[in-house]
Design a protein around this motif. Structure first.
Motif, short mmCIF file in Angstrom:
data_model
loop_
_atom_site.label_atom_id
_atom_site.label_comp_id
_atom_site.label_asym_id
_atom_site.label_seq_id
_atom_site.Cartn_x
_atom_site.Cartn_y
_atom_site.Cartn_z
N PRO A 34 36.41 -9.37 9.10
CA PRO A 34 36.60 -10.82 9.00
C PRO A 34 36.02 -11.56 10.21
O PRO A 34 36.08 -11.06 11.34
CB PRO A 34 38.11 -11.00 8.94
CG PRO A 34 38.67 -9.66 8.61
CD PRO A 34 37.68 -8.66 9.09
N GLU A 35 35.46 -12.72 9.94
CA GLU A 35 34.91 -13.57 11.01
C GLU A 35 35.30 -15.02 10.77
O GLU A 35 35.57 -15.42 9.64
CB GLU A 35 33.38 -13.50 11.04
CG GLU A 35 32.81 -12.20 11.50
CD GLU A 35 31.30 -12.27 11.66
OE1 GLU A 35 30.76 -11.35 12.29
OE2 GLU A 35 30.65 -13.21 11.17
N ARG A 36 35.31 -15.79 11.85
CA ARG A 36 35.51 -17.24 11.77
C ARG A 36 34.50 -17.89 12.70
O ARG A 36 34.37 -17.48 13.85
CB ARG A 36 36.91 -17.67 12.24
CG ARG A 36 38.07 -17.10 11.49
CD ARG A 36 38.24 -17.73 10.11
NE ARG A 36 39.43 -17.22 9.46
CZ ARG A 36 39.55 -16.03 8.90
NH1 ARG A 36 38.55 -15.18 8.93
NH2 ARG A 36 40.66 -15.66 8.31
N LYS A 37 33.79 -18.88 12.21
CA LYS A 37 32.90 -19.69 13.04
C LYS A 37 33.66 -20.95 13.41
O LYS A 37 34.25 -21.60 12.54
CB LYS A 37 31.61 -20.03 12.30
CG LYS A 37 30.73 -18.82 12.08
CD LYS A 37 29.37 -19.22 11.54
CE LYS A 37 28.51 -18.02 11.24
NZ LYS A 37 28.14 -17.24 12.38
N VAL A 38 33.67 -21.27 14.70
CA VAL A 38 34.46 -22.39 15.20
C VAL A 38 33.63 -23.14 16.23
O VAL A 38 32.92 -22.54 17.03
CB VAL A 38 35.75 -21.89 15.90
CG1 VAL A 38 36.64 -23.05 16.29
CG2 VAL A 38 36.50 -20.91 15.04
N VAL A 39 33.75 -24.47 16.21
CA VAL A 39 33.11 -25.30 17.22
C VAL A 39 34.14 -25.59 18.31
O VAL A 39 35.24 -26.05 18.03
CB VAL A 39 32.57 -26.61 16.60
CG1 VAL A 39 32.02 -27.53 17.68
CG2 VAL A 39 31.50 -26.29 15.57
#
Length: 94
Positions: free
Chosen positions: A2-7
């Motif tokens: 699992p991955e999450r892209k976050v600013v």
């Protein structure tokens, strides 16, 4: 994995207080979480030196990744933290 892209929302990016809060929260997770900028090499999210070495400024997109039971919950918690301007929040009293 699992991955999450976050600013990154903190006005100083992942430096000083925001980095400390992020690293402390990452250390509390039940799984090892990694963080990277772009296609760069991932570093342990619970490593202050690793997180600081990313040079993530406000507006930088980072990718969080983890594997194992509880990975999604850990990523959700850390992503939510990065989406807040931690510099604008009052420190918690001890």
């Amino acid at each position: 994995m699992p991955e999450r892209k976050v600013v990154v929302a903190a006005s100083t990016g992942l430096h000083a207080r925001p980095a400390k809060l992020f690293v402390q929260e990452a250390a509390k997770q039940d799984v090892a979480v990694q963080i990277r900028v772009g296609d760069g090499k991932p570093v342990p999210a619970d490593s202050m030196l690793g997180v600081l070495s990313l040079g993530a400024k406000r507006g930088t997109e980072v990718t969080l990744s983890a594997e194992g039971p509880g990975a999604d919950a850990a990523l959700d918690a850390l992503a939510a933290l990065l989406e807040r301007d931690l510099d604008a929040e009052e420190p918690a009293s001890a």
